[in-house]
Write an enzyme that holds these catalytic residues in place. Structure first.
Site, PDB file in Angstrom:
ATOM      1  N   GLU A 132     -11.676  -8.962   5.167  1.00  0.00           N
ATOM      2  CA  GLU A 132     -11.126  -8.361   3.943  1.00  0.00           C
ATOM      3  C   GLU A 132     -10.175  -7.251   4.369  1.00  0.00           C
ATOM      4  O   GLU A 132     -10.557  -6.353   5.131  1.00  0.00           O
ATOM      5  CB  GLU A 132     -12.226  -7.789   3.035  1.00  0.00           C
ATOM      6  CG  GLU A 132     -11.595  -7.318   1.720  1.00  0.00           C
ATOM      7  CD  GLU A 132     -12.475  -6.507   0.775  1.00  0.00           C
ATOM      8  OE1 GLU A 132     -13.604  -6.136   1.138  1.00  0.00           O
ATOM      9  OE2 GLU A 132     -11.986  -6.218  -0.330  1.00  0.00           O
TER      10      GLU A 132
ATOM     11  N   GLU B 156     -10.251  -0.940   6.442  1.00  0.00           N
ATOM     12  CA  GLU B 156      -9.790   0.116   5.530  1.00  0.00           C
ATOM     13  C   GLU B 156      -9.156   1.198   6.409  1.00  0.00           C
ATOM     14  O   GLU B 156      -9.787   1.692   7.329  1.00  0.00           O
ATOM     15  CB  GLU B 156     -10.970   0.670   4.720  1.00  0.00           C
ATOM     16  CG  GLU B 156     -10.675   1.894   3.873  1.00  0.00           C
ATOM     17  CD  GLU B 156      -9.445   1.749   2.981  1.00  0.00           C
ATOM     18  OE1 GLU B 156      -9.384   0.842   2.140  1.00  0.00           O
ATOM     19  OE2 GLU B 156      -8.511   2.575   3.147  1.00  0.00           O
TER      20      GLU B 156
ATOM     21  N   ASP C   1      -1.999  -2.277  -2.552  1.00  0.00           N
ATOM     22  CA  ASP C   1      -0.976  -1.394  -3.136  1.00  0.00           C
ATOM     23  C   ASP C   1       0.344  -2.150  -3.293  1.00  0.00           C
ATOM     24  O   ASP C   1       0.805  -2.792  -2.349  1.00  0.00           O
ATOM     25  CB  ASP C   1      -0.774  -0.179  -2.208  1.00  0.00           C
ATOM     26  CG  ASP C   1      -2.095   0.502  -1.900  1.00  0.00           C
ATOM     27  OD1 ASP C   1      -2.625   1.180  -2.777  1.00  0.00           O
ATOM     28  OD2 ASP C   1      -2.619   0.301  -0.788  1.00  0.00           O
TER      29      ASP C   1
ATOM     30  N   LYS D 148      10.211   1.970  -3.758  1.00  0.00           N
ATOM     31  CA  LYS D 148      11.462   1.849  -2.993  1.00  0.00           C
ATOM     32  C   LYS D 148      11.468   0.494  -2.328  1.00  0.00           C
ATOM     33  O   LYS D 148      10.423   0.045  -1.845  1.00  0.00           O
ATOM     34  CB  LYS D 148      11.493   2.896  -1.864  1.00  0.00           C
ATOM     35  CG  LYS D 148      11.946   4.252  -2.256  1.00  0.00           C
ATOM     36  CD  LYS D 148      12.181   5.051  -0.988  1.00  0.00           C
ATOM     37  CE  LYS D 148      12.402   6.515  -1.302  1.00  0.00           C
ATOM     38  NZ  LYS D 148      12.399   7.306  -0.072  1.00  0.00           N
TER      39      LYS D 148
ATOM     40  N   ASP E  37      -3.378  -6.920 -10.369  1.00  0.00           N
ATOM     41  CA  ASP E  37      -3.014  -6.756 -11.780  1.00  0.00           C
ATOM     42  C   ASP E  37      -1.494  -6.806 -11.925  1.00  0.00           C
ATOM     43  O   ASP E  37      -0.982  -6.886 -13.016  1.00  0.00           O
ATOM     44  CB  ASP E  37      -3.483  -5.384 -12.274  1.00  0.00           C
ATOM     45  CG  ASP E  37      -2.777  -4.292 -11.477  1.00  0.00           C
ATOM     46  OD1 ASP E  37      -2.919  -4.285 -10.233  1.00  0.00           O
ATOM     47  OD2 ASP E  37      -2.030  -3.482 -12.061  1.00  0.00           O
TER      48      ASP E  37
ATOM     49  N   THR F 132     -14.029  -6.125  -8.367  1.00  0.00           N
ATOM     50  CA  THR F 132     -13.864  -4.993  -7.443  1.00  0.00           C
ATOM     51  C   THR F 132     -13.723  -3.697  -8.252  1.00  0.00           C
ATOM     52  O   THR F 132     -13.568  -3.724  -9.474  1.00  0.00           O
ATOM     53  CB  THR F 132     -12.614  -5.186  -6.559  1.00  0.00           C
ATOM     54  OG1 THR F 132     -11.450  -4.858  -7.328  1.00  0.00           O
ATOM     55  CG2 THR F 132     -12.483  -6.606  -6.033  1.00  0.00           C
ATOM     56  N   GLU F 133     -13.685  -2.562  -7.534  1.00  0.00           N
ATOM     57  CA  GLU F 133     -13.543  -1.264  -8.233  1.00  0.00           C
ATOM     58  C   GLU F 133     -12.245  -1.229  -9.038  1.00  0.00           C
ATOM     59  O   GLU F 133     -12.227  -0.852 -10.212  1.00  0.00           O
ATOM     60  CB  GLU F 133     -13.484  -0.099  -7.234  1.00  0.00           C
ATOM     61  CG  GLU F 133     -14.729   0.154  -6.422  1.00  0.00           C
ATOM     62  CD  GLU F 133     -14.581  -0.329  -4.978  1.00  0.00           C
ATOM     63  OE1 GLU F 133     -15.586  -0.758  -4.427  1.00  0.00           O
ATOM     64  OE2 GLU F 133     -13.473  -0.292  -4.422  1.00  0.00           O
ATOM     65  N   TYR F 134     -11.154  -1.629  -8.390  1.00  0.00           N
ATOM     66  CA  TYR F 134      -9.857  -1.590  -9.072  1.00  0.00           C
ATOM     67  C   TYR F 134      -9.807  -2.600 -10.209  1.00  0.00           C
ATOM     68  O   TYR F 134      -9.235  -2.339 -11.255  1.00  0.00           O
ATOM     69  CB  TYR F 134      -8.715  -1.846  -8.067  1.00  0.00           C
ATOM     70  CG  TYR F 134      -8.204  -0.557  -7.475  1.00  0.00           C
ATOM     71  CD1 TYR F 134      -9.031   0.226  -6.686  1.00  0.00           C
ATOM     72  CD2 TYR F 134      -6.918  -0.107  -7.728  1.00  0.00           C
ATOM     73  CE1 TYR F 134      -8.586   1.423  -6.149  1.00  0.00           C
ATOM     74  CE2 TYR F 134      -6.461   1.085  -7.199  1.00  0.00           C
ATOM     75  CZ  TYR F 134      -7.291   1.849  -6.406  1.00  0.00           C
ATOM     76  OH  TYR F 134      -6.848   3.032  -5.893  1.00  0.00           O
ATOM     77  N   GLU F 135     -10.406  -3.759  -9.984  1.00  0.00           N
ATOM     78  CA  GLU F 135     -10.401  -4.800 -11.020  1.00  0.00           C
ATOM     79  C   GLU F 135     -11.062  -4.261 -12.299  1.00  0.00           C
ATOM     80  O   GLU F 135     -10.568  -4.451 -13.402  1.00  0.00           O
ATOM     81  CB  GLU F 135     -11.152  -6.027 -10.481  1.00  0.00           C
ATOM     82  CG  GLU F 135     -11.076  -7.238 -11.367  1.00  0.00           C
ATOM     83  CD  GLU F 135     -11.564  -8.496 -10.620  1.00  0.00           C
ATOM     84  OE1 GLU F 135     -11.822  -8.437  -9.407  1.00  0.00           O
ATOM     85  OE2 GLU F 135     -11.685  -9.531 -11.281  1.00  0.00           O
TER      86      GLU F 135
HETATM   87  C1  LIG Z   1      -5.609  -0.169  -4.303  1.00  0.00           C
HETATM   88  S1  LIG Z   1      -6.947  -0.053  -3.186  1.00  0.00           S
HETATM   89  C2  LIG Z   1      -7.981  -1.455  -3.628  1.00  0.00           C
HETATM   90  C3  LIG Z   1      -9.366  -1.318  -3.071  1.00  0.00           C
HETATM   91  C4  LIG Z   1     -10.303  -2.543  -3.305  1.00  0.00           C
HETATM   92  N1  LIG Z   1      -9.853  -3.687  -2.548  1.00  0.00           N
HETATM   93  C5  LIG Z   1     -10.445  -2.884  -4.770  1.00  0.00           C
HETATM   94  O1  LIG Z   1     -10.018  -3.979  -5.166  1.00  0.00           O
HETATM   95  O2  LIG Z   1     -11.031  -2.088  -5.502  1.00  0.00           O
HETATM   96  C6  LIG Z   1      -6.209  -0.623  -1.684  1.00  0.00           C
HETATM   97  C7  LIG Z   1      -6.944  -0.132  -0.437  1.00  0.00           C
HETATM   98  O3  LIG Z   1      -6.330  -0.758   0.686  1.00  0.00           O
HETATM   99  C8  LIG Z   1      -6.175   0.186   1.728  1.00  0.00           C
HETATM  100  N2  LIG Z   1      -5.015  -0.247   2.523  1.00  0.00           N
HETATM  101  C9  LIG Z   1      -3.739  -0.346   2.090  1.00  0.00           C
HETATM  102  N3  LIG Z   1      -2.932  -0.773   3.075  1.00  0.00           N
HETATM  103  C10 LIG Z   1      -3.730  -0.960   4.170  1.00  0.00           C
HETATM  104  C11 LIG Z   1      -3.477  -1.375   5.501  1.00  0.00           C
HETATM  105  N4  LIG Z   1      -2.245  -1.666   5.907  1.00  0.00           N
HETATM  106  N5  LIG Z   1      -4.523  -1.451   6.352  1.00  0.00           N
HETATM  107  C12 LIG Z   1      -5.781  -1.141   5.944  1.00  0.00           C
HETATM  108  N6  LIG Z   1      -6.072  -0.721   4.700  1.00  0.00           N
HETATM  109  C13 LIG Z   1      -5.067  -0.630   3.814  1.00  0.00           C
HETATM  110  C14 LIG Z   1      -5.930   1.500   0.996  1.00  0.00           C
HETATM  111  O4  LIG Z   1      -6.234   2.616   1.799  1.00  0.00           O
HETATM  112  C15 LIG Z   1      -6.841   1.360  -0.214  1.00  0.00           C
HETATM  113  O5  LIG Z   1      -8.138   1.883   0.033  1.00  0.00           O
END
Ligand SMILES: C[S@@+](CC[C@H](N)C(=O)[O-])C[C@H]1O[C@@H](n2cnc3c(N)ncnc32)[C@H](O)[C@@H]1O
Length: 257
Positions: free
Chosen positions: A55, A80, A160, A165, A197, A235-238
């Site tokens: 993941e 993470e 994300d 940009k 989303d 998930t949390e964000y979902e």
């Molecule tokens: C928007 S959160 C979503 C978290 C979770 N997957 C959820 O659905 O609730 C995205 C997470 O991915 C991590 N992340 C983003 N780019 C990453 C990368 N290149 N390598 C490792 N983690 C990354 C961020 O730090 C953040 O905690």
């Protein structure tokens, strides 16, 4: 993911370091080059030799905890990059496995009641570590150390969108560079699963996958209106996006070999 700084995040991660995937990061002399990451073979890390799922961007770990309990016939690595976020995921996994709980002043109270004060490692016996290991690292660095065709699946949930940009697009976890890495490390028949989303990120991801050797097998722009969502792990964000009335998009793609 914005969150308040966790007090002593790194020390707390060290307390549960038996639940981390070990890796060696060799910094190049030329600082413009990326570090080289050396990873041990998964068979030396997990107790059982099972298909391996990765993941990327696990956040606070709700998803990885739930899927690893529901589908114990796989091993999982959760990546993470932010230590203060990862520590929540690791502690959540440890407490759900009955390996203890946070004590006062950031210490860890093990399952037998022993308090490991902040800065001390709590040893976890190999047979108690379960089928998840966490790695606090940038995903592209970790992937660079992975062997070809070593994974049965990759999951990216609510990554994300980096839409502010155009130069940020390289940071997306579904940019062409990432997709090519995923293709290299996935076995034949393995899957890449993605939820978001964000409509634009979803379109971008579909294009990026199709341009880089994947076939999209399943695709929905409103996951929760589908008849069979019983299999879906929220998930949390979902949950946050659903509470705001936003529709969730999901795809499953397979590398063409
Ligand atoms: C928007 S959160 C979503 C978290 C979770 N997957 C959820 O659905 O609730 C995205 C997470 O991915 C991590 N992340 C983003 N780019 C990453 C990368 N290149 N390598 C490792 N983690 C990354 C961020 O730090 C953040 O905690």
């Amino acid at each position: 993911m914005r969150m308040r700084k966790k007090p002593h995040g790194i020390e707390r991660l060290n307390a549960l370091s038996d639940l981390l995937y070990p890796f060696e990061e060799i910094k190049p002399e030329n600082i413009t080059e990326k570090p080289v990451v050396k990873l041990p073979d998964p068979s030396s890390v997990f107790t059982d030799d099972l298909p391996l799922i990765l993941e990327v961007g696990c956040g606070k770990g709700d998803f990885i905890c739930a899927i690893s309990e529901r589908d114990p016939q796989c091993n999982y690595i959760a990546l993470e990059k932010v230590p203060d976020v990862a520590v929540t995921a690791v502690e959540k996994y440890a407490s759900r496995r009955g390996l203890g709980r946070m004590g006062c002043n950031g210490g860890w109270i093990a399952d037998d009641g022993t308090l490991y004060p902040l800065g001390e490692k709590c040893p976890v016996a190999p047979e108690k570590r379960g089928n998840v290991r966490f790695a606090v690292i940038e995903a592209s660095e970790f992937l660079s150390g992975m062997a070809d065709s070593s994974l049965a699946g990759i999951i990216a949930n609510f990554s994300d969108p980096w839409t502010r940009k155009s130069s940020y697009s390289k940071r997306r976890l579904t940019s062409p560079d990432f997709i090519q890495d995923y293709r290299r490390v996935l076995k034949e028949g393995a899957s890449f699963q993605f939820k978001t989303d964000d409509e634009k990120l979803f379109d971008y991801t579909l294009e990026s996958l199709e341009a880089n050797g994947f076939t999209v097998g399943y695709c929905t722009r409103d996951l929760h209106s589908e008849e069979d969502t019983g299999n879906n792990i929220i998930t949390e964000y979902e949950r946050n996006f659903m509470n705001k009335g936003m529709t969730i998009k999901k795809l499953v793609a397979y590398p063409k070999k």
